[in-house]
Design a protein around this motif. Structure first.
Motif, PDB file in Angstrom:
ATOM      1  N   PHE A 145       0.952  -1.255   0.070  1.00  8.27           N
ATOM      2  CA  PHE A 145       0.208   0.061  -0.118  1.00  8.27           C
ATOM      3  C   PHE A 145       0.793   1.312   0.003  1.00  8.27           C
ATOM      4  CE2 PHE A 145      -2.120   3.322   2.633  1.00  8.27           C
ATOM      5  CZ  PHE A 145      -3.400   3.391   1.833  1.00  8.27           C
ATOM      6  N   LYS A 146       1.972   1.268   0.822  1.00  4.97           N
ATOM      7  CA  LYS A 146       2.784   2.597   0.888  1.00  4.97           C
ATOM      8  C   LYS A 146       3.262   2.692  -0.136  1.00  4.97           C
ATOM      9  CE  LYS A 146       4.042   1.260   5.072  1.00  4.97           C
ATOM     10  NZ  LYS A 146       4.821   1.059   6.367  1.00  4.97           N
ATOM     11  N   VAL A 178       1.404   4.094  -2.965  1.00  8.63           N
ATOM     12  CA  VAL A 178       1.129   5.585  -2.573  1.00  8.63           C
ATOM     13  C   VAL A 178       2.185   6.232  -3.165  1.00  8.63           C
ATOM     14  CG1 VAL A 178       0.566   7.033  -0.937  1.00  8.63           C
ATOM     15  CG2 VAL A 178      -0.499   4.976  -0.802  1.00  8.63           C
ATOM     16  N   ILE A 187      -6.057   8.916  -1.666  1.00 10.53           N
ATOM     17  CA  ILE A 187      -6.621   7.549  -0.936  1.00 10.53           C
ATOM     18  C   ILE A 187      -7.701   8.120  -0.120  1.00 10.53           C
ATOM     19  CG2 ILE A 187      -6.015   6.056   1.025  1.00 10.53           C
ATOM     20  CD1 ILE A 187      -2.950   7.561   0.816  1.00 10.53           C
ATOM     21  N   LEU A 215      -8.743   1.481   3.660  1.00  9.02           N
ATOM     22  CA  LEU A 215      -7.910   2.812   2.863  1.00  9.02           C
ATOM     23  C   LEU A 215      -7.881   2.283   1.521  1.00  9.02           C
ATOM     24  CD1 LEU A 215      -5.206   3.855   5.242  1.00  9.02           C
ATOM     25  CD2 LEU A 215      -7.560   4.995   4.991  1.00  9.02           C
ATOM     26  N   TRP A 216      -8.362   2.885   0.651  1.00  7.55           N
ATOM     27  CA  TRP A 216      -8.423   2.713  -1.086  1.00  7.55           C
ATOM     28  C   TRP A 216      -7.800   3.601  -1.738  1.00  7.55           C
ATOM     29  CZ3 TRP A 216      -9.724  -2.502  -2.128  1.00  7.55           C
ATOM     30  CH2 TRP A 216     -10.832  -3.016  -1.135  1.00  7.55           C
ATOM     31  N   LEU A 217      -6.843   3.186  -2.798  1.00  5.76           N
ATOM     32  CA  LEU A 217      -6.158   4.271  -3.648  1.00  5.76           C
ATOM     33  C   LEU A 217      -7.114   4.292  -4.864  1.00  5.76           C
ATOM     34  CD1 LEU A 217      -2.814   2.983  -3.091  1.00  5.76           C
ATOM     35  CD2 LEU A 217      -3.240   5.367  -3.563  1.00  5.76           C
TER      36      LEU A 217
END
Length: 420
Positions: A100-101, A104, A116, A129-131
């Motif tokens: 995830f990071k 991002v 996000i 949390l969704w991008l």
């Protein structure tokens, strides 16, 4: 919460002289080299891929932890809070914290923006949390209400707008305070020349590193004969299998080179120049993109420290501020915050670490369990929580009191001696 209101797309026209924004976003920008620079094509340039990956890995490997302030003025980790779960355990069902990071930061360094979307639970705390896709997401300020919205297209093709409170927005360099500028757009000339150089190098080796030129033949040839001579020459003299082989000309043929050799064109130097430009754009030390010619051991150590302080620290600060503000309620923000653990980046060799731990233990800054935790080892229970200080040290006010007592004792001793 997410406001899924359908938006009517604005009608826009475009032409090749004045392309509309959506046209340029879809097809990219053309550099002076004639190369079309897009996110995908730019990532095909090794220097760009390396810089983006270095930054993404640097952020992704750092623990992003949740803390709460204690009444004694200290702090302690809170592993049970909902924010801790989405940051340290699973941001969403399909991505680990590292992935995830990493994604991002990749979005931020390619598109200039990472969006996000927060999926709130029924308790009002973040659940997932969704991008969002940065290619189809656009921040929009409603001038009538001075409200910031985010217009985006979902994977199913649905147009939606999402309120500011449901989005964590990380940016690269911004000139309006709302949207970041894509670094690739800023550096499209350097990236375009790198793309062109890569293509040229590929064609050069494809043709056996042979120079282009003219074949002189006695007499006149029709178009068909010219094509036959050219094809036969290329079959015999181009390609890596034919590189460095001797060409044999007969029937009065003569070859005349009209191209410039790679060395004379300073091709390699040009590639290095582009690499320097791209590394400078992302503020990456040159030794990290395999440019070691001007680096020494001490120089590399200093560059690595500069990378942490001047490149990563501003990025980390933005992450911490945005995530803390958006994920915690206003009352919670008085006690809770999110912070990266930089220990892994700053961890030195064993000798330096042991000296640091020894000093911190002797002044009571660390207890034994603190040291073991920093070394990823289990603590030793309550005994490991005790802190120690040397009896040779004391506070300034106690020193003054000690000196006064010593002076009084000295005077009293003299008086007793006089009486005797």
């Amino acid at each position: 919460m997410i406001f899924k209101l359908a938006l009517a797309p604005k009608a826009e026209t475009t032409d090749l002289k004045n392309p509309a924004p959506w046209f340029m976003k879809m097809f990219g920008y053309e550099a002076a080299s004639g190369e079309q620079v897009t996110v995908n094509s730019a990532l095909g340039v090794p220097a760009v891929y390396t810089c983006v990956n270095i930054l993404a890995n640097s952020i992704a490997k750092l623990p992003f932890q949740t803390f709460k302030k204690t009444r004694e003025g200290g702090r302690e980790r809170d592993k049970k809070h909902a924010v801790s779960k989405v940051l340290e355990t699973r941001p969403n069902p399909y991505q680990s914290p590292f992935k995830f990071k990493h994604l991002v930061e990749t979005h931020r360094n390619t598109w200039g923006n990472a969006y996000i979307n927060i999926n709130w639970g029924i308790d009002g705390r973040p659940k997932e949390l969704w991008l969002l896709n940065p290619a189809v997401t656009e921040p929009y300020v409603d001038v009538m209400t001075n409200t910031l919205w985010y217009h985006t297209t979902l994977p199913n093709g649905e147009f939606v707008r999402i309120g500011y409170g449901d989005i964590i927005h990380l940016t690269a360099l911004s000139t309006d305070g709302v949207k970041g500028k894509p670094p690739i757009q800023v550096a499209r000339e350097a990236i375009g020349s790198s793309q062109a150089a890569q293509k040229f190098k590929g064609k050069f080796y494809k043709h056996g590193a042979a120079n282009s030129g003219i074949i002189k033949v006695p007499g006149l040839l029709n178009q068909e004969a010219k094509e036959v001579v050219r094809d036969e020459w290329e079959k015999a003299n181009t390609g890596l299998n034919n590189a460095q082989r001797i060409a044999i000309l007969d029937a009065g043929l003569e070859f005349q080179s009209i191209s410039m050799p790679l060395k004379d064109a300073q091709f390699v130097e040009g590639m290095k120049y582009d690499k320097t430009d791209i590394a400078m754009l992302y503020n990456i030390p040159m030794h990290m993109v395999n440019e070691l010619e001007r680096s020494t051991h001490n120089n590399i150590e200093q560059q690595s420290l500069d990378y942490i302080q001047n490149t990563l620290s501003p990025i980390i600060k933005q992450w911490e501020e945005e995530f803390t503000y958006q994920l915690f309620s206003e009352p919670e923000q008085r006690r809770y915050y999110s912070k990266f653990n930089l220990t892994s980046l700053l961890r030195a060799d064993q000798k330096s670490r042991s000296e640091f731990y020894k000093t911190m233990w002797e002044i009571g800054g660390f207890d034994i369990n603190n040291i073991l935790e920093l070394e990823d080892m289990d603590g030793i229970g309550e005994m490991g929580e005790k802190r120690f200080v040397s009896l040779n040290y004391t506070t300034l006010d106690l020193i003054e009191e000690y000196q006064r007592g010593k002076a009084n004792q000295s005077k009293g001793g003299e008086g007793n001696g006089a009486e005797d």
